[in-house]
Enzyme design. Structure first.
Site, PDB file in Angstrom:
ATOM      1  N   ASP A 452       0.825  -1.204   0.000  1.00  0.00           N
ATOM      2  CA  ASP A 452       0.000   0.000   0.000  1.00  0.00           C
ATOM      3  C   ASP A 452       0.861   1.256   0.000  1.00  0.00           C
ATOM      4  O   ASP A 452       2.044   1.223   0.346  1.00  0.00           O
ATOM      5  CB  ASP A 452      -0.931   0.000   1.210  1.00  0.00           C
ATOM      6  CG  ASP A 452      -2.336   0.450   0.848  1.00  0.00           C
ATOM      7  OD1 ASP A 452      -2.462   1.318  -0.040  1.00  0.00           O
ATOM      8  OD2 ASP A 452      -3.303  -0.055   1.443  1.00  0.00           O
ATOM      9  N   ASP A 522      -9.983   2.559  -4.416  1.00  0.00           N
ATOM     10  CA  ASP A 522     -10.619   2.139  -3.167  1.00  0.00           C
ATOM     11  C   ASP A 522     -12.139   2.138  -3.288  1.00  0.00           C
ATOM     12  O   ASP A 522     -12.827   1.561  -2.444  1.00  0.00           O
ATOM     13  CB  ASP A 522     -10.211   3.074  -2.019  1.00  0.00           C
ATOM     14  CG  ASP A 522      -8.791   2.827  -1.533  1.00  0.00           C
ATOM     15  OD1 ASP A 522      -8.250   1.739  -1.818  1.00  0.00           O
ATOM     16  OD2 ASP A 522      -8.228   3.710  -0.878  1.00  0.00           O
TER      17      ASP A 522
END
Length: 714
Positions: A452, A522
């Protein structure tokens, strides 16, 4: 197939002109020794005996190929340097031209030297011989007695004739990434969230499968800048396109004999519209610009939206069991598994402390990999090693390892505590490598890493770099990241690694040679994903696009969407699930099992086929449609989605693309909704010519209805 062409290693004698060609594209440069390098042509392929026709027809440009500051009066510059004596001018002339075969390509190197100073610029052009892609970049060096300051350092420059030119670009922000914009070319600038890829349609408003298009992608994961200068000098109007690292706050102090290498600028040209340029990018990506494309991507379940940070061993076991029973191949445990002194309960602590939280996972990572084996699936794990929290053991022990602007208070991101590690520092690079190396060495059954990047470089200051080189931070940070990834890939070439960024920029070819895939957004809402995935597909291939089926109502938008529609949207890329399966009904699990089996049967077509976009969601026609076809045109998969419902709504007839007009295809509907009958096209046979020229009618009678049709040559 690897192709090596026999070609002389010195400039061929065609009046000082250098021809750089791919199967369907050519660039011509005028490179007379002792003269300025000139950009003359970029377009459809030209043979050697046709070069004179370009100039005789006045189709060429004959403008500087790499304009430099101080010796041109009508161009903005691609390179601006300040010599040790304060002189800010360059006067570069051609010294040597070399052309040599390399793997799958011909590499042209043009060496230019300043007439007065010991200053050298090498321009590289790598022309692929089986893909219509040309990579260009620049190396700058000098032998002056003291450092030279580089104030601008573009990767490349090319010209487009002024006419009805349109530009298509991508921009966005968190949850609304890769939003497509197409507009007449009147000037552009980059902003936060803008992508470093653009397409120029040379024949008016962009068309998917017709018209001349130039596509450009700057392969740099840091700050970038694309500029367009419009010039009407001497009645020959042109757009000058410059692309490179954003030089603002990034002056570079180049020491004697040091070589400064710019990022690659990838250029493609197509006469098959935006879609043709996209397919060129996709082939180039699968040929090496995305890591590991020789292996199809696994179907996975990621834990994030299922449990968020509330990682617990029983839930991990349950989720692995569920995805295995539905036919999945991989389970990925997301954020929340680590922390000792500071436990990762919220997102405001523990980054950097990559030790297992044994209260959450009593049997550790080994217990999880053993569980995955028990269920016959692979195991993956989440990390974010380039960031830390101010509440962490790492920053307790190494406060100087973070980017910090001198004595100023830290500006923090996510959770009010997140800060970036200083990857300019080799010790920090070693630490980040060690995080990955320790995990994979201790737990060799880890098959996948979700890496990430939920933050920005908020603090412009490095305790490692000297005071006179603080302006190198934006460049050296990303160089440090690449060094880490090179070390990881040298030792672990087969581990699948996802680049999971956050924000509008999210993905870049600057890092994708080291990552197998990227998290598209996301935002997992299926309707909004149609827009996000459409824009992303302009430059990136489906095999690298992580697309997940999530819960309904959706966690980001609250939208209620049928499970079939969610699957039908997700299977156009790398299929995954972002859900807690125990909250699904038995009927939903049964449909998911069948949909996953269906995806496995068409996975080669989706992940390796040619993409044809048919109706854009941005056109607001009530439906959007696309399809994939194999290179030999023996199989294809067609998708159509109804995005809104109105009474007595007229839907467009859809003409397919990418088929062989002389072949006949049998249609089979896939992922038929439970209790529904297949559409009227099911089991019928049609010619490729009819499907592409006449097209098909749609019978989509409700909002969020969708068809997935498999076409098989008979």
């Amino acid at each position: 197939m690897v192709c090596f062409l026999s070609i002389a290693t010195t400039l061929r004698a065609w009046e000082g002109n250098v021809l750089i060609s791919t199967p369907n594209t050519s660039i011509i440069l005028s490179a007379t020794e002792g003269q300025q390098l000139r950009f003359s042509y970029f377009g459809e392929r030209i043979e050697e005996n046709q070069i004179h026709q370009v100039f005789d027809s006045w189709a060429g440009f004959h403008r500087p190929a790499y304009p430099v500051f101080g010796t041109s009066t009508y161009e903005i510059s691609a390179l601006h340097a300040v010599h040790a004596d304060g002189n800010q001018t360059l006067d570069l002339v051609v010294d040597k031209v070399e052309q040599n075969p390399v793997k799958d390509a011909i590499l042209t190197v043009i060496t230019m030297k300043d007439r007065v100073y010991p200053f050298t610029v090498k321009m590289y052009y790598k022309a692929y011989q089986q893909i219509d892609m040309i990579e260009t970049w620049v190396e700058v060096s000098h032998n002056e007695k003291k450092a030279v300051v580089l104030k601008r350092f573009d990767s490349g420059h090319f010209l487009i004739r002024r006419a009805d030119v349109w530009i298509s670009s991508l921009h966005g922000h968190w949850g609304a990434e890769t939003q497509l914009e197409s507009e007449p070319l009147v000037g552009i600038r980059n902003g936060l969230g803008d992508h470093s890829e653009v397409m120029f349609s040379l024949d008016g408003k962009p068309q998917e499968n017709s018209g001349r298009v130039i596509g450009a992608a700057l392969c740099w994961s840091g700050r970038t800048k694309i500029r367009v200068d419009m010039d009407d000098t001497f009645g020959r109007s042109v757009h000058s396109i410059f692309a490179g690292m954003n030089e603002e706050a990034s002056e570079y102090k180049l020491e004697p004999e040091e070589v400064f290498t710019t990022p690659v600028l990838a250029l493609t040209y197509s006469q098959e519209g935006i879609g043709g340029a996209s397919r060129n990018f996709h082939r180039w990506a699968r040929a090496g610009m995305v890591h590991g494309c020789d292996k199809p991507r696994d179907i996975l379940l990621n834990s994030w939206e299922g449990v968020y940070l509330n990682i617990k061993e029983p839930e991990m076991d349950q989720m692995m069991n569920d995805i295995a029973s539905m036919g999945g191949e991989l389970f990925v445990m997301d954020d929340g598994w680590f922390g000792r002194k500071y436990r990762r309960i919220n997102d405001n602590s523990s980054l950097g402390d990559w030790v297992v939280d044994t209260e959450k996972l009593p049997n550790g990572i080994q217990g999880l990999t053993d569980t995955a084996k028990k269920y016959g699936i692979k195991f993956g794990i989440w990390i974010e090693p380039e960031f830390t929290n101010t509440k962490s053991e790492l920053i307790d022990n190494h406060p100087d390892w973070v980017l910090r602007a001198g004595s100023r208070e830290l500006s923090c991101g996510r959770g009010g505590t997140q800060v970036a590690l200083d990857l300019c520092n080799p010790k920090v690079q070693d630490f980040v490598f060690h995080v990955v190396d320790t995990l994979l060495a201790n737990y060799p059954d880890i098959a996948y890493i979700k890496w990430d990047a939920n933050g920005e470089l908020l603090n412009y200051g490095s305790s490692y770099l000297p005071k006179d080189k603080q302006s190198h931070i934006y460049i050296d940070y990303h160089r440090g990241l690449v060094r880490v990834m090179e070390r990881i890939r040298a030792k672990y070439p087969d581990v699948v690694i996802q680049a999971c960024g956050s924000g509008g920029g999210l993905v870049s070819y600057g890092v994708m040679p080291y990552f197998d895939e990227f998290w598209v957004s996301d935002n997992t809402d299926a309707l909004q994903r149609l827009f996000i995935q459409w824009g992303t597909s302009y430059f990136y291939p489906s095999i690298a696009m992580a697309q997940h089926v999530s819960a309904s109502p959706n966690h980001q938008t609250g939208r209620v969407v049928p499970l079939k529609f969610r699957f039908d949207v997700a299977i156009t890329g790398r299929l995954g699930m972002e859900i807690q399966p125990k909250n699904m009904t038995d009927e939903e699990k049964d449909f998911s099992k069948k949909a996953i089996a269906t995806y496995k049967s068409i996975r080669p077509v989706i992940q390796y086929g040619d993409l044809y976009r048919l109706i854009s969601p941005y056109d607001r026609k009530g439906v959007t449609s696309m399809m994939y076809a194999t290179e030999d045109k023996s199989r294809a998969v067609f998708f159509v989605y109804k995005m809104e419902q109105f009474v007595n709504q007229l839907l467009p007839r859809i003409r397919m693309a990418g088929l062989d007009p002389k072949k006949n295809y049998k249609i089979r509907e896939l992922n038929v909704a439970p209790g529904a009958n297949p559409c009227f096209l099911n089991d019928r046979v049609f010619s490729g010519a009819l499907l592409m020229n006449t097209g098909i009618e749609l019978q989509l009678e409700r909002e969020y209805a969708s068809w997935v049709l498999e076409l098989t040559e008979i």
